[in-house]
Design an enzyme around this catalytic site. Structure first.
Site, short mmCIF file in Angstrom:
data_model
loop_
_atom_site.label_atom_id
_atom_site.label_comp_id
_atom_site.label_asym_id
_atom_site.label_seq_id
_atom_site.Cartn_x
_atom_site.Cartn_y
_atom_site.Cartn_z
N ASN A 72 -7.54 6.08 -2.22
CA ASN A 72 -6.43 5.17 -2.07
C ASN A 72 -6.50 3.74 -2.83
O ASN A 72 -7.50 3.13 -2.48
CB ASN A 72 -5.93 4.67 -0.72
CG ASN A 72 -5.07 3.82 -0.28
OD1 ASN A 72 -4.27 3.28 -1.33
ND2 ASN A 72 -4.65 3.54 1.11
N ARG A 84 -3.34 8.85 -2.77
CA ARG A 84 -2.18 8.29 -2.26
C ARG A 84 -1.54 7.58 -3.32
O ARG A 84 -2.03 6.91 -3.87
CB ARG A 84 -2.73 7.15 -1.07
CG ARG A 84 -1.37 6.51 -0.55
CD ARG A 84 -1.98 5.15 0.03
NE ARG A 84 -0.64 4.52 0.70
CZ ARG A 84 -0.74 3.23 0.96
NH1 ARG A 84 -1.62 2.28 0.65
NH2 ARG A 84 0.66 2.57 1.21
N HIS A 124 4.73 4.58 4.34
CA HIS A 124 4.04 4.93 5.46
C HIS A 124 4.15 6.36 5.97
O HIS A 124 3.79 6.65 6.90
CB HIS A 124 4.06 4.04 6.52
CG HIS A 124 3.72 2.60 6.46
ND1 HIS A 124 4.54 1.40 6.86
CD2 HIS A 124 2.55 2.07 5.76
CE1 HIS A 124 3.59 0.31 6.61
NE2 HIS A 124 2.70 0.51 5.79
N ARG A 139 4.65 -10.32 4.99
CA ARG A 139 6.00 -10.02 4.59
C ARG A 139 7.08 -10.50 5.54
O ARG A 139 6.89 -10.31 6.81
CB ARG A 139 6.18 -8.49 4.08
CG ARG A 139 5.47 -8.11 3.22
CD ARG A 139 5.27 -6.58 2.99
NE ARG A 139 4.45 -5.89 2.46
CZ ARG A 139 3.78 -4.84 2.53
NH1 ARG A 139 4.35 -3.93 3.54
NH2 ARG A 139 2.67 -4.50 1.97
N GLU A 183 -4.51 8.51 7.93
CA GLU A 183 -3.73 8.85 6.64
C GLU A 183 -4.73 9.68 5.64
O GLU A 183 -4.15 10.59 5.15
CB GLU A 183 -3.36 7.68 6.10
CG GLU A 183 -2.20 6.89 6.82
CD GLU A 183 -1.82 5.63 6.21
OE1 GLU A 183 -0.82 5.60 5.29
OE2 GLU A 183 -2.37 4.56 6.58
#
Length: 414
Positions: A7, A85, A174, A235, A379
């Site tokens: 990742n 990823r 996600h 964010r 993940e």
């Protein structure tokens, strides 16, 4: 066969070497602050962590260090595939893909949709190809799981040509986390995933919801970019789309300045004036910090409101699933959210909720109420499983790939 999952971010590489079937992890780690004097590598192996400084290290240097570590452990020759990823796959990818020239070009074409993420993903892929020649490399896309959204969920009410010519639509992110925890929720509830209707809440520095029916995503809170939706660490989530124009006129701020602020200086950070870390904010709120209190309450309110809205995509609601750093560890946030969702049949079991932290999964609702679950996401394991499903012919539902196909797609490396 071991799968190396990578990742790659703009200044970091997170990795894990694991078995797709069992989830056994031989090595994991994080290289962060790459390209800076503070660059460091943290390795975890057999429950032990080691940390080393590598000033100004690049992706290539990180992979060289990783190769050396694999050699030392005797695992280098046992790595069978490298799985990456990739944040944005646009509309082209609804499943994992073997990385070849065409796939690389498609990832590159999505850079305007994810300018902070896809270039880093590409840099990581190129470094991995140089470090692991001969191995198939697989891209697993954050957006792929949400390609089952119907048009009513993914289209914006904007001029049609914006969509047809520029790809302006909701994509969602996600995806691997939402897919993984939906599967785990089905296991915990002892029910087939195919018959379950879930809202999954991935809550970390980045936050998103998904409405998952029969294992398929029907709606999600993030959109064209990861900025849309919930309040997050830095964010803003949803704001009035005329905000840019208003601030340009009133404060003389440019498009770039406002966009950067919405991504990096808003959310919990902007509301609190203190931090984007929920742990710090909860502690500060207890001590009476007004900004921290406001940030937590806005986060909870917007989250609960969005969960109620997300349930509209489903024919029924069988469970709400909390995951991610906040979802798995903040009993306070979960309690506040469930207490706002009584209209959906949720009722909090305080003792169970307080116990579900630091890796403890379980049901946190009272008996007879709509189930609310805490599920640890993984993940890396989901990415490994997706890569294995693509490459292993005997795996149910997998795409059969013979040696000639592998050789063609990987440019003769297989």
């Amino acid at each position: 066969m071991w799968t190396l999952v990578l990742n790659c971010g703009s200044s970091s590489v997170k990795f894990a070497l694991l078995q797709a079937e069992s989830g056994e992890t031989a090595l994991s780690g994080l290289a962060e602050r790459l390209g800076s004097p503070e660059a460091r590598l943290v390795l975890s192996q057999a429950g032990q962590k080691t940390e080393s400084a590598h000033p100004d290290a690049s992706y290539a240097e990180v992979f060289a260090l990783l190769l050396a570590e694999l050699e030392q452990l005797g695992l280098r020759e046992q790595v069978g595939v490298v799985a990456h990823r990739v944040v944005h796959g646009g509309e082209k990818f609804s499943a994992p893909a073997l990385i070849g020239p065409d796939v690389l070009e498609s990832i590159r074409a999505c850079i305007p949709l994810a300018p902070l993420h896809n270039p880093a993903n590409l840099a990581g892929i190129e470094a991995a190809q140089a470090s692991f020649p001969g191995l198939p490399q697989v891209a697993v896309f954050d957006t792929a799981f949400h390609q089952t959204l119907p048009p009513v969920a993914y289209r914006y009410a904007v001029p049609k040509e914006w969509y047809t010519e520029h790809g302006v639509r909701r994509y969602g992110f996600h995806g691997t986390s939402h897919a993984y925890v939906a599967q785990e929720a089905a296991r915990m509830l002892n029910r087939p995933l195919a018959e379950l209707h879930l809202v999954t809440a991935h809550l970390g520095n980045g936050c998103s919801l998904a409405a998952v029916s029969g294992g398929k995503s029907l709606d999600t809170s993030m959109g064209l970019t990861p900025l849309e939706g919930l309040v997050m660490g830095t964010r803003s989530g949803d704001v009035d789309p005329n905000l840019h124009d208003y601030l340009a006129r009133q404060a003389g701020l440019s498009l770039e300045v406002v966009t950067d602020a919405l991504n990096r200086r808003s959310g919990l950070t902007g509301l609190s004036g203190l931090s984007g870390d929920m742990r710090q904010l909860e502690e500060a709120a207890v001590q009476g910090h007004a900004g921290a209190t406001l940030a937590v309450e806005v986060f909870v309110y917007r989250l609960a409101k969005s969960i109620a809205a997300m349930s509209v995509a489903l024919p029924g609601l069988d469970a709400l699933v909390f995951t991610g750093g906040i979802g798995e560890n903040s009993a306070g946030v979960r309690a506040k959210v469930l207490n706002r969702l009584g209209l959906l049949g949720f009722a909090l079991d305080e003792a169970a909720n307080d116990a579900a932290v630091r890796g403890v999964a379980g049901q946190i609702g009272r008996p007879g109420s709509t189930p609310a679950l805490v599920v640890g996401t993984n993940e890396e394991l989901m990415i490994a499983r997706e890569a294995a499903r693509l490459l292993t012919p005997e795996r149910p539902g997998s795409q059969q790939l013979g040696s000639n196909t592998l050789r063609a797609v990987t440019g003769g490396l297989a």
